[in-house]
Write a protein that holds these residues in place. Structure first.
Motif, short mmCIF file in Angstrom:
data_model
loop_
_atom_site.label_atom_id
_atom_site.label_comp_id
_atom_site.label_asym_id
_atom_site.label_seq_id
_atom_site.Cartn_x
_atom_site.Cartn_y
_atom_site.Cartn_z
N ARG A 51 -8.00 -0.35 -8.83
CA ARG A 51 -7.37 1.04 -9.29
C ARG A 51 -6.64 0.38 -10.60
O ARG A 51 -6.29 0.35 -11.90
CB ARG A 51 -6.44 1.22 -8.62
CG ARG A 51 -5.75 2.55 -9.68
CD ARG A 51 -4.77 3.80 -8.45
NE ARG A 51 -4.28 4.51 -9.35
CZ ARG A 51 -3.33 5.30 -8.48
NH1 ARG A 51 -2.69 5.45 -7.57
NH2 ARG A 51 -2.77 6.25 -9.53
N LEU A 57 -7.10 5.68 -3.63
CA LEU A 57 -6.21 4.00 -4.88
C LEU A 57 -7.67 4.52 -5.31
O LEU A 57 -8.62 3.79 -6.43
CB LEU A 57 -6.58 3.00 -3.84
CG LEU A 57 -4.79 2.96 -3.69
CD1 LEU A 57 -4.52 1.85 -3.02
CD2 LEU A 57 -3.82 2.91 -5.06
N THR A 58 -9.04 4.76 -4.86
CA THR A 58 -10.07 4.66 -4.92
C THR A 58 -10.63 5.69 -5.54
O THR A 58 -11.73 6.01 -6.08
CB THR A 58 -11.26 3.84 -4.26
OG1 THR A 58 -11.54 5.12 -2.69
CG2 THR A 58 -10.30 2.39 -4.03
#
Length: 201
Positions: free
Chosen positions: A43, A196-197
């Motif tokens: 990220r 986060l992904t």
């Protein structure tokens, strides 16, 4: 534009030198932390590594003995600072706040060793300093805590056999209750890495 940071606290060889390591709450601490690190890097979040040092003590946290280093399997990359602290929290005896300020960080995710000690203490102070804190319990690790009245000379067997010893599950539960809704959002590795992904978990 504000940024997020992952602060990895005390996942170091020092703890593996203690016999009580075998009774830790999270045998996969390195794997769980590595998942958080990989997601943070993907990220573009700042990753900060923190180690605990007790110079001159002669113990496992004395840097002279060579154990104040990350456990094998965890390696910083260029641009990821490694800070060395001598206090329980990661702020007081380091320039962590300066590092975060220069990076324009407003949100911090924390993980590491020990759940109720350095990781929790850092979380509380970070919250008081105005950061939005996320505490990832299953990327922390702790160990049974002997009762305060047990002699310092007590053996590991005596500590584990003492009914007053605070077990890992109770330590973790107490920490989550103390932090959630007050100092941090408590989340799992799956939840954080999914966020986060960009994948909902």
């Amino acid at each position: 534009m504000s940024r997020a940071a992952l602060v990895v606290i005390d996942v170091q060889e020092s703890f593996r030198q203690r016999a009580i390591w075998a009774y830790g709450s999270n045998p996969d601490i390195v794997g769980q932390v590595d998942r958080l690190v990989a997601a943070a890097r993907e990220r573009g979040d700042l990753v900060v590594w923190v180690l605990h040092s007790e110079p001159g003590t002669g113990g496992v946290f004395d840097p002279a003995n060579g154990h104040v280093r990350l456990i094998e399997g965890l390696t910083p990359v260029d641009g990821e600072p490694t800070l060395v602290k001598t206090s329980h929290n990661a702020f007081t005896t380091t320039n962590l706040q300066q590092v975060l300020t220069l990076a324009e960080v407003s949100e911090i995710t924390v993980c590491g060793i020990r759940t109720e000690q350095c990781v929790e203490t850092t979380t509380r102070l970070g919250s008081d300093l105005g950061y939005r804190m996320t505490f990832v319990t299953d990327a922390t690790m702790t160990f049974p805590i002997p009762h305060r009245d047990l002699p310092e000379t007590a053996t590991l067997a005596e500590i584990l056999a003492d009914p007053r010893t605070l077990g890992n599950e109770e330590i973790i539960s107490r920490t989550e209750y103390a932090l959630a809704g007050r100092f941090a959002t408590v989340r799992t590795v799956d939840e954080v890495t999914g966020a986060l992904t960009g994948v909902r978990s």
